[in-house]
Design a protein around this motif. Structure first.
Motif, PDB file in Angstrom:
ATOM      1  N   GLN A 101      -8.616  25.756  -6.897  1.00 42.20           N
ATOM      2  CA  GLN A 101      -7.745  24.780  -5.620  1.00 42.20           C
ATOM      3  C   GLN A 101      -9.263  23.973  -5.168  1.00 42.20           C
ATOM      4  OE1 GLN A 101      -6.128  27.501  -3.007  1.00 42.20           O
ATOM      5  NE2 GLN A 101      -4.064  26.395  -3.320  1.00 42.20           N
ATOM      6  N   ALA A 102      -8.897  22.720  -4.578  1.00 37.88           N
ATOM      7  CA  ALA A 102      -9.873  22.188  -3.751  1.00 37.88           C
ATOM      8  C   ALA A 102      -9.142  21.539  -2.908  1.00 37.88           C
ATOM      9  CB  ALA A 102     -10.289  21.065  -4.881  1.00 37.88           C
ATOM     10  N   LEU A 103     -10.045  21.143  -1.806  1.00 37.57           N
ATOM     11  CA  LEU A 103      -9.934  20.245  -0.709  1.00 37.57           C
ATOM     12  C   LEU A 103     -10.090  18.790  -0.973  1.00 37.57           C
ATOM     13  CD1 LEU A 103      -9.180  19.459   2.144  1.00 37.57           C
ATOM     14  CD2 LEU A 103     -11.651  19.659   2.823  1.00 37.57           C
ATOM     15  N   LEU A 104      -9.309  17.977  -1.173  1.00 39.02           N
ATOM     16  CA  LEU A 104      -9.249  16.552  -1.600  1.00 39.02           C
ATOM     17  C   LEU A 104      -9.276  15.757  -0.242  1.00 39.02           C
ATOM     18  CD1 LEU A 104      -9.554  14.210  -3.863  1.00 39.02           C
ATOM     19  CD2 LEU A 104      -7.132  14.489  -4.071  1.00 39.02           C
ATOM     20  N   VAL A 105     -10.349  14.912  -0.167  1.00 36.76           N
ATOM     21  CA  VAL A 105     -10.202  14.252   1.232  1.00 36.76           C
ATOM     22  C   VAL A 105     -10.561  12.731   0.827  1.00 36.76           C
ATOM     23  CG1 VAL A 105     -11.590  13.616   3.483  1.00 36.76           C
ATOM     24  CG2 VAL A 105     -11.214  16.207   2.415  1.00 36.76           C
ATOM     25  N   THR A 106      -9.769  11.800   1.487  1.00 30.59           N
ATOM     26  CA  THR A 106     -10.289  10.332   1.342  1.00 30.59           C
ATOM     27  C   THR A 106     -10.249   9.756   2.868  1.00 30.59           C
ATOM     28  OG1 THR A 106      -9.519   8.147   0.597  1.00 30.59           O
ATOM     29  CG2 THR A 106      -7.756   9.787   1.391  1.00 30.59           C
ATOM     30  N   GLY A 107     -11.019   8.887   2.952  1.00 31.09           N
ATOM     31  CA  GLY A 107     -11.306   8.477   4.084  1.00 31.09           C
ATOM     32  C   GLY A 107     -11.468   6.641   3.715  1.00 31.09           C
ATOM     33  N   MET A 108     -10.944   6.175   2.554  1.00 27.13           N
ATOM     34  CA  MET A 108     -10.840   4.868   2.062  1.00 27.13           C
ATOM     35  C   MET A 108     -10.424   3.944   3.300  1.00 27.13           C
ATOM     36  SD  MET A 108     -10.125   5.461  -1.963  1.00 27.13           S
ATOM     37  CE  MET A 108      -8.941   4.386  -1.763  1.00 27.13           C
ATOM     38  N   ASP A 109      -9.407   4.307   3.932  1.00 26.70           N
ATOM     39  CA  ASP A 109      -8.834   3.400   4.872  1.00 26.70           C
ATOM     40  C   ASP A 109      -9.493   3.414   6.315  1.00 26.70           C
ATOM     41  OD1 ASP A 109      -7.281   2.276   2.876  1.00 26.70           O
ATOM     42  OD2 ASP A 109      -5.660   3.960   3.130  1.00 26.70           O
ATOM     43  N   GLY A 110     -10.414   4.288   6.583  1.00 23.05           N
ATOM     44  CA  GLY A 110     -10.973   4.608   7.805  1.00 23.05           C
ATOM     45  C   GLY A 110     -10.782   5.826   8.355  1.00 23.05           C
ATOM     46  N   ASN A 111      -9.387   6.206   7.981  1.00 23.13           N
ATOM     47  CA  ASN A 111      -8.885   7.388   8.550  1.00 23.13           C
ATOM     48  C   ASN A 111      -8.775   8.535   7.681  1.00 23.13           C
ATOM     49  OD1 ASN A 111      -8.300   6.337  11.124  1.00 23.13           O
ATOM     50  ND2 ASN A 111      -6.424   5.476  10.250  1.00 23.13           N
ATOM     51  N   ALA A 112      -9.525   9.680   7.734  1.00 23.14           N
ATOM     52  CA  ALA A 112      -9.642  10.666   6.589  1.00 23.14           C
ATOM     53  C   ALA A 112      -8.347  11.452   6.691  1.00 23.14           C
ATOM     54  CB  ALA A 112     -10.950  11.693   7.146  1.00 23.14           C
ATOM     55  N   GLU A 113      -7.817  11.715   5.280  1.00 30.42           N
ATOM     56  CA  GLU A 113      -6.633  12.524   5.104  1.00 30.42           C
ATOM     57  C   GLU A 113      -7.061  13.507   4.030  1.00 30.42           C
ATOM     58  OE1 GLU A 113      -2.863  10.222   4.496  1.00 30.42           O
ATOM     59  OE2 GLU A 113      -4.313   9.004   3.772  1.00 30.42           O
ATOM     60  N   GLY A 114      -6.554  14.668   3.995  1.00 30.51           N
ATOM     61  CA  GLY A 114      -6.914  15.688   3.251  1.00 30.51           C
ATOM     62  C   GLY A 114      -5.733  16.343   2.788  1.00 30.51           C
ATOM     63  N   TRP A 115      -5.893  17.147   1.489  1.00 33.35           N
ATOM     64  CA  TRP A 115      -5.020  17.619   0.706  1.00 33.35           C
ATOM     65  C   TRP A 115      -5.486  19.041   0.189  1.00 33.35           C
ATOM     66  CZ3 TRP A 115      -5.387  12.951   0.601  1.00 33.35           C
ATOM     67  CH2 TRP A 115      -4.314  12.077   1.013  1.00 33.35           C
ATOM     68  N   ILE A 116      -4.782  20.186   0.135  1.00 38.40           N
ATOM     69  CA  ILE A 116      -5.270  21.401  -0.660  1.00 38.40           C
ATOM     70  C   ILE A 116      -4.540  21.171  -2.018  1.00 38.40           C
ATOM     71  CG2 ILE A 116      -5.257  23.727  -0.959  1.00 38.40           C
ATOM     72  CD1 ILE A 116      -5.348  24.112   2.157  1.00 38.40           C
ATOM     73  N   VAL A 117      -5.276  20.976  -3.025  1.00 36.48           N
ATOM     74  CA  VAL A 117      -4.600  20.648  -4.426  1.00 36.48           C
ATOM     75  C   VAL A 117      -5.065  21.601  -5.570  1.00 36.48           C
ATOM     76  CG1 VAL A 117      -4.305  18.145  -3.738  1.00 36.48           C
ATOM     77  CG2 VAL A 117      -6.475  18.988  -5.008  1.00 36.48           C
ATOM     78  N   GLY A 118      -4.371  21.672  -6.626  1.00 32.58           N
ATOM     79  CA  GLY A 118      -5.035  22.168  -7.604  1.00 32.58           C
ATOM     80  C   GLY A 118      -6.089  21.229  -8.287  1.00 32.58           C
ATOM     81  N   ILE A 119      -7.140  21.862  -8.886  1.00 30.82           N
ATOM     82  CA  ILE A 119      -8.124  21.415  -9.625  1.00 30.82           C
ATOM     83  C   ILE A 119      -7.699  20.247 -10.420  1.00 30.82           C
ATOM     84  CG2 ILE A 119      -8.739  23.151 -11.149  1.00 30.82           C
ATOM     85  CD1 ILE A 119     -11.241  21.129  -9.020  1.00 30.82           C
ATOM     86  N   ASP A 120      -6.517  20.309 -10.987  1.00 30.50           N
ATOM     87  CA  ASP A 120      -6.298  19.269 -12.169  1.00 30.50           C
ATOM     88  C   ASP A 120      -5.777  17.969 -11.455  1.00 30.50           C
ATOM     89  OD1 ASP A 120      -4.144  20.771 -10.968  1.00 30.50           O
ATOM     90  OD2 ASP A 120      -2.573  19.871 -12.346  1.00 30.50           O
ATOM     91  N   VAL A 121      -5.616  18.152 -10.232  1.00 28.10           N
ATOM     92  CA  VAL A 121      -5.259  16.650  -9.373  1.00 28.10           C
ATOM     93  C   VAL A 121      -6.611  16.000  -9.326  1.00 28.10           C
ATOM     94  CG1 VAL A 121      -4.451  15.823  -7.157  1.00 28.10           C
ATOM     95  CG2 VAL A 121      -3.207  17.691  -8.113  1.00 28.10           C
ATOM     96  N   CYS A 122      -7.609  16.793  -9.054  1.00 25.50           N
ATOM     97  CA  CYS A 122      -9.200  15.976  -8.847  1.00 25.50           C
ATOM     98  C   CYS A 122      -9.540  15.309 -10.311  1.00 25.50           C
ATOM     99  CB  CYS A 122     -10.082  17.397  -8.192  1.00 25.50           C
ATOM    100  SG  CYS A 122      -9.486  17.824  -6.697  1.00 25.50           S
TER     101      CYS A 122
END
Length: 174
Positions: A101-122
């Motif tokens: 599992q991983a924490l996947l985070v994006t802040g591309m739009d200025g606001n951070a969003e995060g998910w707990i995902v399977g490593i395959d998503v990464c």
């Protein structure tokens, strides 16, 4: 990662703490609507881009950060105190299953969003980046594909609720 049919998958331990050579990768993605991950956090973790994933490593005993690039995943060494602060501010991260599992985070739009995902998503995220990157800055195509990737992830993820279990798994093993 190795694929496993349903019959073979029954032989694998279904929990990371059960030991064994193979482990299941969780099939669910959990959106973290209350994720606390601001610009100061990105700076403290010393990650130069605003897309990254974080994986607990049993080999090092810590958490390793990766971010996508046109040549693949780039590993970023984390300062232990910086990651501990992230975990303290986001208690759901304490349950990340090592290597799967991983924490996947994006802040591309200025606001951070995060998910707990399977490593395959990464790994799929890395493939999107490598496939669509053009030139020195990536181009509009890669930005559109990353937006599509995160829109699809957002649409397919369940919101995190306190006490939620992450016990459903795919038939993919490390």
């Amino acid at each position: 990662m190795l694929c496993a049919c349903a019959v073979c998958a029954l032989l694998f331990p279904q929990r990371a703490d059960a030991g064994g050579r193979y482990r299941f990768i969780p099939a669910t993605s959990t959106y973290l609507p209350d994720l606390v991950f601001d610009e100061l956090t990105w700076n403290a973790l010393e990650i130069p881009v605003h897309v990254a994933y974080f994986v607990r490593s049993p080999q090092t005993g810590g958490v390793v950060a990766y971010y996508p690039s046109p040549v693949g995943a780039v590993e970023s060494l984390l300062k232990l105190d910086a990651w501990q602060e992230v975990e303290q501010r986001n208690p759901a991260l304490g349950k990340l299953v090592a290597d799967t599992q991983a924490l996947l985070v994006t802040g591309m739009d200025g606001n951070a969003e995060g998910w707990i995902v399977g490593i395959d998503v990464c790994y799929r995220l890395i493939a999107v980046m490598r496939t669509h990157w053009r030139g020195l800055r990536g181009g509009d195509g890669v930005r559109a594909e990353l937006k599509r990737f995160f829109d699809e992830l957002r649409a397919s993820s369940a919101p995190h609720h306190t006490g939620e279990s992450h016990e459903r798994f795919t038939q993919v093993a490390l």
